[in-house]
Design an enzyme around this catalytic site. Structure first.
Site, PDB file in Angstrom:
ATOM      1  N   HIS A  32       0.547  -1.724   0.035  1.00  0.00           N
ATOM      2  CA  HIS A  32      -0.208   0.351  -0.274  1.00  0.00           C
ATOM      3  C   HIS A  32       1.291   1.296   0.167  1.00  0.00           C
ATOM      4  O   HIS A  32       0.522   2.382   0.068  1.00  0.00           O
ATOM      5  CB  HIS A  32      -1.292  -0.310   1.642  1.00  0.00           C
ATOM      6  CG  HIS A  32      -2.376  -0.753   1.519  1.00  0.00           C
ATOM      7  ND1 HIS A  32      -3.263  -0.778   0.139  1.00  0.00           N
ATOM      8  CD2 HIS A  32      -2.417  -1.793   2.376  1.00  0.00           C
ATOM      9  CE1 HIS A  32      -4.124  -2.480   0.338  1.00  0.00           C
ATOM     10  NE2 HIS A  32      -3.344  -2.333   1.569  1.00  0.00           N
ATOM     11  N   ASP A  61      -3.201 -10.545  -2.512  1.00  0.00           N
ATOM     12  CA  ASP A  61      -3.563  -9.989  -1.285  1.00  0.00           C
ATOM     13  C   ASP A  61      -5.231  -9.573  -1.855  1.00  0.00           C
ATOM     14  O   ASP A  61      -5.723  -9.312  -2.539  1.00  0.00           O
ATOM     15  CB  ASP A  61      -2.902  -8.880  -0.867  1.00  0.00           C
ATOM     16  CG  ASP A  61      -3.356  -7.987   0.389  1.00  0.00           C
ATOM     17  OD1 ASP A  61      -2.513  -8.254   1.396  1.00  0.00           O
ATOM     18  OD2 ASP A  61      -4.010  -7.858   0.708  1.00  0.00           O
ATOM     19  N   HIS A  77      -6.923  -7.008  -0.829  1.00  0.00           N
ATOM     20  CA  HIS A  77      -6.763  -5.867  -0.882  1.00  0.00           C
ATOM     21  C   HIS A  77      -5.793  -5.239  -1.841  1.00  0.00           C
ATOM     22  O   HIS A  77      -4.613  -6.125  -2.570  1.00  0.00           O
ATOM     23  CB  HIS A  77      -5.948  -4.447   0.571  1.00  0.00           C
ATOM     24  CG  HIS A  77      -6.479  -5.249   1.461  1.00  0.00           C
ATOM     25  ND1 HIS A  77      -6.516  -6.062   2.260  1.00  0.00           N
ATOM     26  CD2 HIS A  77      -8.264  -4.479   2.668  1.00  0.00           C
ATOM     27  CE1 HIS A  77      -6.981  -6.246   4.155  1.00  0.00           C
ATOM     28  NE2 HIS A  77      -7.890  -5.380   3.825  1.00  0.00           N
ATOM     29  N   ASP A  97      -4.875 -12.664   3.597  1.00  0.00           N
ATOM     30  CA  ASP A  97      -6.279 -11.643   3.794  1.00  0.00           C
ATOM     31  C   ASP A  97      -7.825 -12.428   3.008  1.00  0.00           C
ATOM     32  O   ASP A  97      -8.732 -11.759   3.708  1.00  0.00           O
ATOM     33  CB  ASP A  97      -5.768 -10.264   4.990  1.00  0.00           C
ATOM     34  CG  ASP A  97      -4.958  -9.767   3.192  1.00  0.00           C
ATOM     35  OD1 ASP A  97      -4.763 -10.135   2.565  1.00  0.00           O
ATOM     36  OD2 ASP A  97      -4.644  -8.079   3.401  1.00  0.00           O
TER      37      ASP A  97
HETATM   38 ZN   LIG Z   1      -4.638  -7.221   2.753  1.00  0.00          ZN
END
Ligand SMILES: [Zn+2]
Length: 311
Positions: free
Chosen positions: A125, A162, A164, A246
């Site tokens: 991120h 991931d 996200h 996740d």
């Molecule tokens: Zn994540």
């Protein structure tokens, strides 16, 4: 040839405030599972401190200086509502970068078949000039740049599974035509980016949003129909993985409901492309995963496949 795991005890000294999901116990859980007898053949290596010049491949000097200056002498400092620093954070972050760089170097030198970097904080991120989403520096993007500019590669793939979207990796590599970046991620979900129309300056980015609650079948279809053919057509010389766990069913931050077998499956399919086109070269790095049992199971499944394929 074998699989190397890069880690360092400084990953346990990046301490987040009580109740934060990205916590020291995550790395403890991974260390515990990788200490098991089935992982005895791993080539265990220390994640070295990254040289400043490595970080500067993807972040400007004033950003690195800003993060460094924000590190507290005790307690916590916050870069945003999610992203916190403790006294040990800078070393941990620099060893996270250094682990990824060292893994690329070891794989490119032919010392090991593939590598996994078990460090925190994660990195995908972190944008060029903005820390966010628990991440400080773009570990995987920096290591991809290292492979291009130091090792002279011209085609590197980065695959991010991931849950996200890897907005930071996308931001850092937006103009980088030598890298194909592919991401599957739940949408809608933090950070909100990663729509299919975000394709990079050279059409080199592939975003495949997945439906909340969709489970492993939608993910497998996305890889079979879109991402794996794209990767095969690109014929990367090295594949890097942003390995977040996740998307697991038990994860408290998302609900893609993947099983441990799904993590093994996607790892195996990426290794298939690497075997066919990349001399088997794969470097994977830990991103998210916030249910400790699901994280440990996912990492174990992921590393087992890397070991099988690298052995
Ligand atoms: Zn994540």
């Amino acid at each position: 040839m074998t699989t190397a795991v890069f880690t360092h005890s400084s990953g346990l000294a990046h301490v987040t405030p009580p109740g934060h999901p990205e916590r020291v116990d995550r790395l403890r859980a991974i260390n515990m599972v990788l200490d098991g007898p089935e992982f005895a053949a791993l080539d265990r290596r220390e994640a070295p401190l990254a040289e400043r010049a490595e970080v500067l491949r993807c972040h400007p000097e004033d950003y690195v200086a800003r993060v460094e200056a924000a590190v507290p002498t005790d307690g916590w400092a916050s870069l945003d509502g999610d992203t916190h620093l403790s006294p040990g954070s800078m070393e941990a972050a620099l060893r996270g970068v250094g682990g990824c760089v060292a893994a690329v170097d070891a794989v490119m030198a032919g010392e090991v078949a593939n590598g996994f970097v078990a460090m925190r904080p994660p990195g995908h991120h972190a944008e060029t000039e903005t820390a966010m989403g628990f991440c400080l520096f773009g570990n995987v993007a920096i290591a991809a740049k290292r492979a291009l500019d130091h090792h002279g590669l011209s085609r590197v793939a980065v695959v991010d599974f991931d849950v996200h979207h890897g907005n930071g990796t996308q931001d850092v590599l937006w103009d980088e035509g030598r890298v194909r970046f592919a991401s599957t991620h739940q949408m809608p979900l933090y950070p909100g980016s990663g729509a299919g129309h975000e394709v990079g300056a050279h059409g080199q980015i592939t975003n495949v949003p997945l439906t909340p609650g969709s489970g492993g079948s939608e993910m497998r279809a996305a890889y079979d129909r879109v991402i794996l053919p794209m990767l095969a057509g690109f014929a990367p010389e090295l594949i890097m993985i942003s390995a977040g766990f996740d998307a697991a069913a038990a994860d408290p931050l998302a609900n893609l409901n993947w099983s441990t077998a799904d993590f093994a499956w996607v790892t195996g399919r990426i290794c298939d492309v690497a075997d066919a086109h990349s001399g088997g070269r794969v470097v994977s790095t830990l991103e998210g995963g916030y249910d400790l049992d699901a994280l440990a199971d996912g990492v174990a499944a992921h590393v087992k496949v890397l070991m099988e394929r690298g052995g």
